[in-house]
Scaffold this active site. Structure first.
Site, PDB file in Angstrom:
ATOM      1  N   LYS B 100      11.119  -4.426  -2.128  1.00  0.00           N
ATOM      2  CA  LYS B 100      10.441  -5.605  -3.214  1.00  0.00           C
ATOM      3  C   LYS B 100      11.132  -5.474  -4.580  1.00  0.00           C
ATOM      4  CE  LYS B 100       7.324  -2.105  -2.772  1.00  0.00           C
ATOM      5  NZ  LYS B 100       6.666  -1.488  -1.653  1.00  0.00           N
ATOM      6  N   VAL B 127       6.303  -8.100   0.727  1.00  0.00           N
ATOM      7  CA  VAL B 127       4.925  -8.416   0.172  1.00  0.00           C
ATOM      8  C   VAL B 127       3.924  -8.153   1.218  1.00  0.00           C
ATOM      9  CG1 VAL B 127       3.580  -9.837  -0.922  1.00  0.00           C
ATOM     10  CG2 VAL B 127       5.945  -9.927  -1.420  1.00  0.00           C
ATOM     11  N   GLY B 129       2.988  -5.663   3.187  1.00  0.00           N
ATOM     12  CA  GLY B 129       3.387  -4.987   4.523  1.00  0.00           C
ATOM     13  C   GLY B 129       3.539  -5.725   5.466  1.00  0.00           C
ATOM     14  N   LYS B 200       5.648  -7.565  -6.544  1.00  0.00           N
ATOM     15  CA  LYS B 200       5.070  -8.517  -5.317  1.00  0.00           C
ATOM     16  C   LYS B 200       4.637  -9.648  -5.958  1.00  0.00           C
ATOM     17  CE  LYS B 200       3.841  -4.412  -2.452  1.00  0.00           C
ATOM     18  NZ  LYS B 200       2.858  -3.763  -2.264  1.00  0.00           N
ATOM     19  N   GLY B 298       2.046   1.018   5.049  1.00  0.00           N
ATOM     20  CA  GLY B 298       2.065   1.866   6.523  1.00  0.00           C
ATOM     21  C   GLY B 298       3.323   1.693   7.148  1.00  0.00           C
TER      22      GLY B 298
END
Lengths: 408, 408
Positions: B100, B127, B129, B200, B298
């Site tokens: 990002k 943005v 995930g 983001k 994650g």
């Protein structure tokens, strides 16, 4: 310039014309060409409409005009709409629709026809109104093996349930109110019996798992039997009653799909979806759970999804966008016989009459008659539930949505 | 067969390799060709990795191998990553990233370079995930004039705030716990100071409104000053403290963007987004509000978004997918000076000291010192707030998110 014909000038059809007019600048910029409504087909007359000069009553005018590249079908149902869609695709025109019934019943055939004629058949608006869900499902989640799709797919029933939960009015009163506000049809059968939600879960399941799931294969139960007593017990259990459509991947490449009311724990994001809003949760093996939320119906949201597809069709006039799936089959969809969940039961009797049900949590509610008891059981199949009820009749038996492992 | 090179074998890079391996069947089917990882570039050695034979340390091996069509950049930052991305695009390779910072700082230039070399530059994973948001924003919402994009964009801070709200532990303790669980970096500055959320919201604002918004143009405030007292007052007001990034369309084709903690009414869907989850709300003139929700970070969720873009790049190896926007400008982004909102204030003093603040709602909290008072004011700009405070120092001054007209 891309010429468009709109079939049906009802709520969605007139919304499409309105969105194309109102946002013409950005729409044309994104489509890479101007977008113009050349014809509107409707059996009625609209002498005062700003589009009065574009109305036609004979579909063959549109069918035979080579300038028309995109046909927007907002007639609904499987009669005329099916005929016109086939004729438009046969003429090499792309078709965009919000008609979930037609897609759920004939999507496989129509996509096949589209591909044969190098045309697109697009239907983002058929599920979730304005919520972008089918595109993300096919594109953005392409890297996942999807395991489950479920959601609140019908705004009318969610509105009715919300009014029952929040304001304690009965199903009948809430339905009447929904009709007065224009959220429910004069004949509300498709909504309250779960038929509309069934069509939508068919489309979602078909895209998520790759083979056509037909509405007749999906056990469907609506909300007409939900009482304020059930709603109160749900509240006591920290849950809300929601009508869910669910599709779950099964062993041996089968799929389970059904529509039924559920007790949903308030900790689940679906529980906080209220009024006419819809939400769809997608679970994939890499992504975990993703939820899409927004207005599931209404003139402008649905029209905006249709127009997005018009733009998509216009951008791909030469390359076309093909979505495809395989034909379904009788063996492909399994019933809910093997689905073990906890159950909410409302029974006539006293606590001593619960013998044989196994471990239960007993719920209380204000104003319960002395001979009524509400419980939540352990997880079991419906057959096992029937066995344990041993002839007792439950006033209500509603599945409890399992706390999602991912979201917990 | 499409050959891919992965730059950086950290959490996301190794996740990408893992997702490509685990879901190779569906991925290749959707890409229309097999997908194979040919090289992995990392400064470290991984002798025990199943990919041990594919590691390289010299980027020019990848740059000069014409078989490599897609480069996955998961290095992060604006140093080496910027250099390698430019070189890959110059060599006509498509680049997919979750970086990002690089997109927020150099997206305009890199997209321009991609187009010049008929390559794609894709960054869905930068943005939210695994949440599909940039694709829907550009494609599915194409029919809307967007007016606002806002959301909970950083999972670490949302986890910390959730722990403070739900369990009453302090910011410092919650941060320590987040670090132990691997949700926060050893140096948490980018997260807790709002810098990550700022990048983001820049990317979202840029796509939604069409011109580049740079991080330096966006006033950014993190959560380090949020106390348990603020959290308690929010609870008393029926709200939750959330760190939001917001971008709002302004008159004369300008945009307002900022990052700050807010009091969010519990009736707003953003209030129920907890733990490490992210959610992004998009408002359009036809669609109303749509929300996208899921794991914002994650290994596997982020990797799955990267791999979706790899599939997208692979499908368009010949036609390419171009996303583009215009360069920004100093005048384009306006500050929050004109933004009038209600404010939560925590003040030292007694209720009689509230004179001059205008109408306020007074809040109570357990354990408040006698000389502290918490209030919510009417809507006003920060300048007006300062004027009414007339030299008094607020212990806390936090904007209240206005109840959305659409969602109310």
């Amino acid at each position: 310039m891309i010429q468009v014909a709109i079939l049906g000038f009802g709520v969605v059809g007139s919304g499409v014309a309105e969105v194309i007019r109102r946002n013409n600048g950005p729409i044309s910029a994104r489509a890479g060409a101007g977008i113009e409504v050349k014809y509107i087909l409707d059996v009625r007359d609209f002498p005062d409409s700003p589009y009065a000069d574009r109305f036609v009553k004979d579909f063959s005018v549109i069918e035979q005009d080579p300038e028309v590249e995109v046909v927007v079908e907002t007639i609904g149902g499987c009669a005329v709409a099916y005929d016109y869609t086939k004729r438009a695709l046969n003429a090499g025109k792309s078709v965009v629709t919000s008609n979930k019934e037609l897609v759920a019943e004939h999507g496989f055939e129509l996509l096949h026809l589209a591909r044969e004629h190098t045309a697109s058949y697009l239907f983002e608006a058929s599920v979730g109104g304005g919520i972008p869900i089918l595109h993300p499902l096919t594109q953005c989640l392409a890297a996942n093996r999807l395991t489950e799709v479920q959601g609140i797919l019908n705004g009318t029933t969610n509105y009715i349930l919300t009014r029952m939960i929040t304001d304690g009015i009965s199903f009948e009163e809430a339905l009447k109110e929904a009709q007065q506000r224009g959220y429910a049809e004069h004949d509300p059968t498709d909504d309250v019996e779960g038929i509309d939600a069934c069509r939508k879960i068919c489309i979602l399941a078909t895209i998520a798992f790759g083979r056509h799931v037909y509405p007749r294969q999906v056990p469907t139960e609506g909300i007409t039997k939900i009482t304020l007593a059930d709603v109160s017990y749900a509240d006591a259990a920290g849950m809300k009653v929601k009508l869910l459509g669910r599709a779950i991947r099964q062993p041996e490449d089968r799929v389970m799909a059904y529509v039924a009311p559920h007790f949903v724990p308030v900790s689940d994001p679906l529980a906080s979806v209220e009024d006419v809003f819809n939400a769809i949760t997608v679970r994939g093996n890499a992504i975990g759970d993703v939820m899409f939320y927004g207005r599931g119906a209404g003139m402008l949201p649905t029209a905006s999804a249709v127009v997005s597809d018009v733009i998509e069709a216009a951008r791909h006039v030469r390359t076309r966008r093909f979505l495809s799936w395989e034909e379904g089959g009788e063996d492909y969809v399994v019933g809910t016989q093997t689905l073990a969940t906890q159950w909410f039961l409302r029974l006539k009797g006293a606590i001593r009459d619960l013998e044989g049900l196994g471990p239960v949590s007993i719920l209380g509610r204000a104003g319960a008659p002395e001979d009524e008891v509400g419980v939540i059981t352990e997880a079991m199949t419906r057959a096992e539930l029937e066995r344990r009820l041993a002839g007792r009749t439950a006033l209500s038996a509603i599945r409890v949505l399992d706390e999602s492992a991912d979201l917990a």
